[in-house]
Design a protein around this motif. Structure first.
Motif, PDB file in Angstrom:
ATOM      1  N   GLY A  58      -0.070 -12.677   3.144  1.00  0.00           N
ATOM      2  CA  GLY A  58       0.233 -12.422   4.548  1.00  0.00           C
ATOM      3  C   GLY A  58       1.541 -11.721   4.782  1.00  0.00           C
ATOM      4  N   GLY A  59       2.088 -11.082   3.741  1.00  0.00           N
ATOM      5  CA  GLY A  59       3.365 -10.378   3.895  1.00  0.00           C
ATOM      6  C   GLY A  59       3.266  -9.219   4.875  1.00  0.00           C
ATOM      7  N   ILE A  60       4.384  -8.879   5.477  1.00  0.00           N
ATOM      8  CA  ILE A  60       4.433  -7.759   6.416  1.00  0.00           C
ATOM      9  C   ILE A  60       4.595  -6.439   5.677  1.00  0.00           C
ATOM     10  CG2 ILE A  60       5.685  -6.758   8.371  1.00  0.00           C
ATOM     11  CD1 ILE A  60       4.103  -9.288   9.018  1.00  0.00           C
ATOM     12  N   HIS A  61       5.373  -6.467   4.580  1.00  0.00           N
ATOM     13  CA  HIS A  61       5.596  -5.268   3.784  1.00  0.00           C
ATOM     14  C   HIS A  61       4.878  -5.381   2.444  1.00  0.00           C
ATOM     15  CE1 HIS A  61       9.398  -5.209   6.282  1.00  0.00           C
ATOM     16  NE2 HIS A  61       8.902  -4.014   6.501  1.00  0.00           N
ATOM     17  N   LYS A  62       4.460  -4.233   1.930  1.00  0.00           N
ATOM     18  CA  LYS A  62       3.954  -4.201   0.562  1.00  0.00           C
ATOM     19  C   LYS A  62       5.099  -4.579  -0.372  1.00  0.00           C
ATOM     20  CE  LYS A  62       0.398  -3.167  -2.102  1.00  0.00           C
ATOM     21  NZ  LYS A  62      -0.904  -3.854  -1.923  1.00  0.00           N
TER      22      LYS A  62
END
Length: 428
Positions: free
Chosen positions: A40-44
């Protein structure tokens, strides 16, 4: 001195980035999340693995042979982190695909060396970045003929074409003289002749201009500058717009004449220019650039508005001999730039009436950083002739209109009035 008050027409010219940037910013901000990020991270995340293993050797073979899409085998050809950045650049440029490199010059070098052969001919704008100009000179030593013309005239480009011409190369706004090529007419010419049209979009960036709109085949961006924007990561990219018919291009190697012909150009650049030449973008730098791109539209909107305000102020100062900025009505390509670009970018140059005062004036400045580089959050300033164009020699500088008293300024995010106040005391 007081700041010049813009008229209504000039005010409206600066509203475009606000209206046009909303979708660009939204899509860039949510690109990683929409593509799917672990946990669920916002950034790769930053992938540091060099090798990528497979449970089935068939899949490993498929990645090498190109039948398995989206896989990775060795980080020199890319990682999940660089692939995520490439997807963002492709979306920003409305292209077909993108390849990232360690620097902008690596992107240009890989593109030219993999698409050209001895005996070929290219036409380039005379007013290109100093290192690009040096690279073009090196190409001539490899048997590739180069004609450098004033690309402000499509007729000059057409007059330089030969039967063996394979490629035309221009920049959207020249560094440091801010000349603007006749981008639309050159695009139509290249399309009619079946010539690869390469447009370096570094100064404007996709926030202000998308070269696909004028028929560009390939778009170059030095990601270090406008797109990353914080002076903390090197990177470059080449984007295929999908407009060029690679099936008709004679220099595609037989090994890459497979599958969708639209992919042949990028495939050759990735295999020959990235894999073989090794100018790989590190995952850590790719992550920094990707995060910097999230504020691209806001930064360019602000720095362009400040640059226009400062250019008007400098133009009215008695100690300034000339100001070069496409947003000024005095600029030779003012109308063209206003029609093509959403704003005139953060790059401006000017000449002192007294070149002998150049060092003293720059030394008195306190806000702009006396350094090379462009597109930073901080304003950067440099005397052009004795530094970035010193190696080119006096004859080349004269041909490019670079006077001894020329100063290049990359406008950052400082308050316009603070910059004006600093220039006022330095020029006093």
């Amino acid at each position: 001195m007081t700041t010049t008050t813009p008229n209504d027409d000039q005010d409206r010219s600066q509203e475009a980035p606000i209206r046009q940037a909303s979708r660009l910013s939204t899509d860039t901000l949510h690109a990683d999340r929409r593509a799917g990020v672990e946990h669920g991270g916002i950034h790769k995340p930053i992938h540091t693995s060099v090798q990528y293993g497979f449970e089935r050797v068939e899949d490993l073979i498929g990645v090498f042979q190109g039948s398995l899409k989206g896989g990775f085998n060795y980080a020199r050809q890319g990682t999940p982190t660089t692939a995520a950045l490439e997807a963002k650049i492709t979306a920003l440029e409305q292209g077909l695909g993108t390849i990232s490199f360690a620097t902008g010059m690596a992107a240009i070098t890989a593109t030219l060396l993999t698409l050209l052969r001895a005996g070929d001919h290219i036409v380039s704008s005379r007013y290109v970045f100093g290192n690009t100009n040096s690279l073009l000179d090196s190409l001539e030593g490899l048997g590739i003929a180069v004609s450098k013309v004033d690309a402000g005239s499509a007729a000059a480009v057409e007059a330089a074409l030969r039967p063996e011409t394979r490629l035309v190369f221009v920049e959207t706004i020249a560094n440091p003289g801010t000349q603007v090529p006749d981008l639309e007419a050159i695009g139509a010419l290249c399309r009619a002749r079946g010539i690869v049209y390469v447009v370096d979009n570094t100064i404007t960036s996709p926030a202000l201009f998308q070269p696909r709109s004028v028929g560009a085949s390939l778009v170059i961006n030095s990601l270090t500058k406008t797109i990353a924007g914080h002076g903390d990561a090197l990177g470059g990219a080449v984007t295929d717009t999908g407009l060029f018919d690679w099936s008709s291009y004679p220099n595609i190697f037989p090994a890459y004449r497979k599958g969708d012909a639209r992919q042949w150009g990028l495939q050759q650049i990735r295999k020959k220019g990235l894999r073989d030449m090794g100018g790989t973008l590190a995952s850590d730098a790719a992550h920094r650039i990707s995060v910097g791109a999230e504020t691209l539209a806001l930064r360019v909107q602000r720095s362009s508005a400040t640059a226009l305000t400062l250019a008007r102020w400098l133009q009215a100062h008695p100690k300034i001999g000339a100001v070069f900025y496409p947003g000024l009505k005095s600029h030779p390509q003012h109308e063209l730039a206003g029609r093509l670009f959403k704003a005139s970018s953060w790059l401006l140059s000017f000449e002192l009436r007294d070149p002998a005062s150049l060092v003293a004036v720059l030394d008195r400045l306190r806000l702009p950083v006396k350094a090379t580089g462009l597109g930073d959050t901080r304003s950067l300033i440099i005397p052009v002739a004795p530094t970035i164009f010193w190696e080119a020699g006096a004859a080349v500088r004269a041909e490019m209109g670079i006077a001894d008293g020329m100063i290049r300024l990359s406008v950052g995010l400082e308050e316009a009035q603070d910059l004006i106040g600093d220039f006022e005391q330095a020029l006093a």
